[in-house]
Scaffold this motif. Structure first.
Motif, PDB file in Angstrom:
ATOM      1  N   ASP A  28      34.125   3.950  31.506  1.00 24.03           N
ATOM      2  CA  ASP A  28      34.455   5.118  30.506  1.00 24.03           C
ATOM      3  C   ASP A  28      33.127   6.033  30.042  1.00 24.03           C
ATOM      4  O   ASP A  28      32.251   5.873  30.778  1.00 24.03           O
ATOM      5  N   ALA A  29      33.299   6.741  28.892  1.00 21.49           N
ATOM      6  CA  ALA A  29      32.353   7.687  28.527  1.00 21.49           C
ATOM      7  C   ALA A  29      31.345   6.740  27.831  1.00 21.49           C
ATOM      8  O   ALA A  29      30.311   7.209  27.790  1.00 21.49           O
ATOM      9  N   ALA A  30      31.501   5.253  27.451  1.00 25.67           N
ATOM     10  CA  ALA A  30      30.473   4.597  26.723  1.00 25.67           C
ATOM     11  C   ALA A  30      29.691   3.688  27.853  1.00 25.67           C
ATOM     12  O   ALA A  30      28.528   3.187  27.697  1.00 25.67           O
ATOM     13  N   SER A  31      30.250   3.257  29.017  1.00 21.33           N
ATOM     14  CA  SER A  31      29.843   2.252  29.714  1.00 21.33           C
ATOM     15  C   SER A  31      30.105   2.466  31.140  1.00 21.33           C
ATOM     16  O   SER A  31      31.112   3.253  31.681  1.00 21.33           O
ATOM     17  N   GLU A  32      29.525   1.935  32.178  1.00 17.89           N
ATOM     18  CA  GLU A  32      29.629   1.885  33.558  1.00 17.89           C
ATOM     19  C   GLU A  32      29.567   0.362  34.050  1.00 17.89           C
ATOM     20  O   GLU A  32      29.004  -0.497  33.351  1.00 17.89           O
ATOM     21  N   MET A  33      30.008   0.031  35.411  1.00 17.72           N
ATOM     22  CA  MET A  33      29.983  -1.203  35.629  1.00 17.72           C
ATOM     23  C   MET A  33      28.505  -0.977  37.233  1.00 17.72           C
ATOM     24  O   MET A  33      28.589  -0.050  37.695  1.00 17.72           O
ATOM     25  N   ILE A  34      27.986  -2.026  36.879  1.00 14.32           N
ATOM     26  CA  ILE A  34      26.861  -2.068  38.264  1.00 14.32           C
ATOM     27  C   ILE A  34      27.082  -3.516  38.989  1.00 14.32           C
ATOM     28  O   ILE A  34      27.385  -4.426  38.422  1.00 14.32           O
ATOM     29  N   PHE A  35      26.591  -3.270  40.013  1.00  9.93           N
ATOM     30  CA  PHE A  35      26.919  -4.345  41.129  1.00  9.93           C
ATOM     31  C   PHE A  35      25.499  -4.924  41.240  1.00  9.93           C
ATOM     32  O   PHE A  35      24.793  -4.408  42.085  1.00  9.93           O
ATOM     33  N   ALA A  36      25.223  -6.088  40.749  1.00  2.00           N
ATOM     34  CA  ALA A  36      23.540  -6.593  40.901  1.00  2.00           C
ATOM     35  C   ALA A  36      23.528  -8.200  41.641  1.00  2.00           C
ATOM     36  O   ALA A  36      24.540  -8.401  42.135  1.00  2.00           O
ATOM     37  N   GLN A  37      22.540  -8.382  41.839  1.00  2.00           N
ATOM     38  CA  GLN A  37      22.214  -9.712  42.653  1.00  2.00           C
ATOM     39  C   GLN A  37      23.031 -10.846  42.156  1.00  2.00           C
ATOM     40  O   GLN A  37      23.508 -11.595  43.009  1.00  2.00           O
ATOM     41  N   SER A  38      23.431 -10.798  40.954  1.00  2.00           N
ATOM     42  CA  SER A  38      24.056 -12.233  40.354  1.00  2.00           C
ATOM     43  C   SER A  38      25.599 -11.776  40.114  1.00  2.00           C
ATOM     44  O   SER A  38      26.356 -12.691  39.872  1.00  2.00           O
ATOM     45  N   GLY A  39      25.853 -10.772  40.293  1.00  2.00           N
ATOM     46  CA  GLY A  39      27.305 -10.288  40.055  1.00  2.00           C
ATOM     47  C   GLY A  39      27.410  -8.948  39.650  1.00  2.00           C
ATOM     48  O   GLY A  39      26.687  -8.090  39.700  1.00  2.00           O
ATOM     49  N   LEU A  40      28.690  -8.626  38.645  1.00  2.00           N
ATOM     50  CA  LEU A  40      28.966  -7.294  37.974  1.00  2.00           C
ATOM     51  C   LEU A  40      28.590  -7.414  36.557  1.00  2.00           C
ATOM     52  O   LEU A  40      28.892  -8.432  35.941  1.00  2.00           O
ATOM     53  N   TRP A  41      28.209  -6.563  36.120  1.00  2.00           N
ATOM     54  CA  TRP A  41      27.554  -6.202  34.647  1.00  2.00           C
ATOM     55  C   TRP A  41      28.014  -5.063  34.253  1.00  2.00           C
ATOM     56  O   TRP A  41      28.257  -3.964  34.996  1.00  2.00           O
ATOM     57  N   LEU A  42      28.316  -5.025  33.089  1.00  2.00           N
ATOM     58  CA  LEU A  42      28.717  -3.906  32.272  1.00  2.00           C
ATOM     59  C   LEU A  42      27.496  -3.056  31.407  1.00  2.00           C
ATOM     60  O   LEU A  42      26.781  -4.100  30.912  1.00  2.00           O
ATOM     61  N   ARG A  43      27.131  -2.055  31.883  1.00  2.00           N
ATOM     62  CA  ARG A  43      25.868  -1.428  31.304  1.00  2.00           C
ATOM     63  C   ARG A  43      26.316  -0.164  30.361  1.00  2.00           C
ATOM     64  O   ARG A  43      27.228   0.507  30.557  1.00  2.00           O
ATOM     65  N   ASN A  44      25.729  -0.399  29.049  1.00  2.00           N
ATOM     66  CA  ASN A  44      25.751   0.849  28.053  1.00  2.00           C
ATOM     67  C   ASN A  44      25.205   1.910  28.539  1.00  2.00           C
ATOM     68  O   ASN A  44      23.939   1.914  28.813  1.00  2.00           O
ATOM     69  N   ARG A  45      25.909   3.156  28.646  1.00  2.00           N
ATOM     70  CA  ARG A  45      25.240   4.105  29.057  1.00  2.00           C
ATOM     71  C   ARG A  45      24.330   4.824  28.237  1.00  2.00           C
ATOM     72  O   ARG A  45      23.043   5.282  28.628  1.00  2.00           O
TER      73      ARG A  45
END
Length: 299
Positions: free
Chosen positions: A70-87
């Motif tokens: 959404d406007a506040a966050s994105e998801m990233i796919f990293a070595q240990s899994g999926l993370w929610l990242r605050n924009r």
């Protein structure tokens, strides 16, 4: 599936920023900015089309793909899994562990299905044969779709969500599989869609599908993006001059252009001298009818 006489064109440089292993290029549907990841450098890179500037964010793990939330966050796919990242702050929160207990593996390809599900692949750091898998993530649930892959790649979906493509790069094969459009889950066995020719040493890396069903397949070891029609025939080639071409992304106001990530990884000093634009992101007016991946659904 042999290729015909494919039309060839040449991409130009979008920006001078170099990544060691550029991957996961995509225009965010919320911000309309282009972002990609330097896997080896543990960095998220974003290009602002309005200013022509690049911003770089450091990450704690090797990261290779992402999706808008959404406007506040994105998801990233990293070595240990999926993370929610605050924009705004860059803060990270764990969403789902994927192979978190396997330090010998890392994330690789990933893309959002039209329903909001996310497919993503893992691979061994040393490319051990059969060590990787493709996973499905939807509303907090994770399932294994295709185990025993070496370098799962080319994940992309039809606009109506009715089928997916994916590849295992070292095999030269791209598959097509029918999906349930409401969940993004397979409903049939994969079928061979495209096979690299015997005289082509390149492998299919990242890919996107346009609104006409044309597949744009980046070729690791091929210095190009192939344009493949619905029948699996190569009808066009976009040369980059960077041997390890990794991932295309639709961009531009009408999404008729392609931004193309590349890598310096696995090239020796002589090759880097000869292919000085390796690691840079390229661009071309491709005349495609592109589209953006939707936000991922978390719940």
């Amino acid at each position: 599936m042999r290729d015909g006489n494919a039309m060839q064109r040449r991409a130009t440089i979008l920006h001078d920023h170099r990544s060691e292993l550029g991957e996961g290029a995509a225009v965010d549907p919320v911000t309309r900015q282009l972002r990609w990841f330097d896997i080896n450098g543990k960095r998220r890179v974003e290009y602002d089309f309005a200013t022509g500037g690049v911003s770089v964010a450091e990450l704690p793990e090797m990261t290779s793909a992402g999706a808008a939330v959404d406007a506040a966050s994105e998801m990233i796919f990293a070595q240990s899994g999926l993370w929610l990242r605050n924009r705004a702050t860059g803060g990270l929160e764990v969403l789902a562990a994927i192979e978190a207990d396997r330090p010998d593996l890392r994330s690789n390809d990933g893309r959002t299905h039209p329903c909001g599900a996310f497919w993503c692949s893992t691979m061994a750091l040393d490319k051990t044969e059969g060590a990787g898998s493709i996973y499905w993530f939807f509303k907090g649930e994770v399932r294994t779709l295709y185990p025993n892959l070496t370098v799962g790649n080319a994940i992309c979906f039809a606009e109506d969500g009715s089928y997916a493509h994916f590849s295992d790069t070292p095999t030269g094969k791209i598959w097509k599989v029918a999906l349930d459009p409401s969940t993004g889950l397979p409903v049939a066995e994969p079928e061979l869609f495209h096979q690299a020719g015997e005289d082509d040493p390149s492998g299919p890396d990242g890919a996107v599908l346009d609104r006409d069903g044309l597949l744009y397949s980046a070729r690791w070891g091929g210095a190009r993006v192939d344009v493949i029609d619905r029948e699996g025939r190569t009808i066009g080639r976009i040369e980059t001059g960077a041997p390890n071409t990794t991932c295309p992304a639709f961009c531009g106001e009408d999404l008729a252009s392609l931004a193309i990530a590349t890598a310096r990884d696995e090239l020796n000093a002589a090759q880097l001298l000869l292919h000085a634009d390796s690691g840079r992101t390229h661009i071309i007016e491709a005349g495609c009818r592109g589209r953006l991946d939707p936000p991922v659904l978390l719940g």
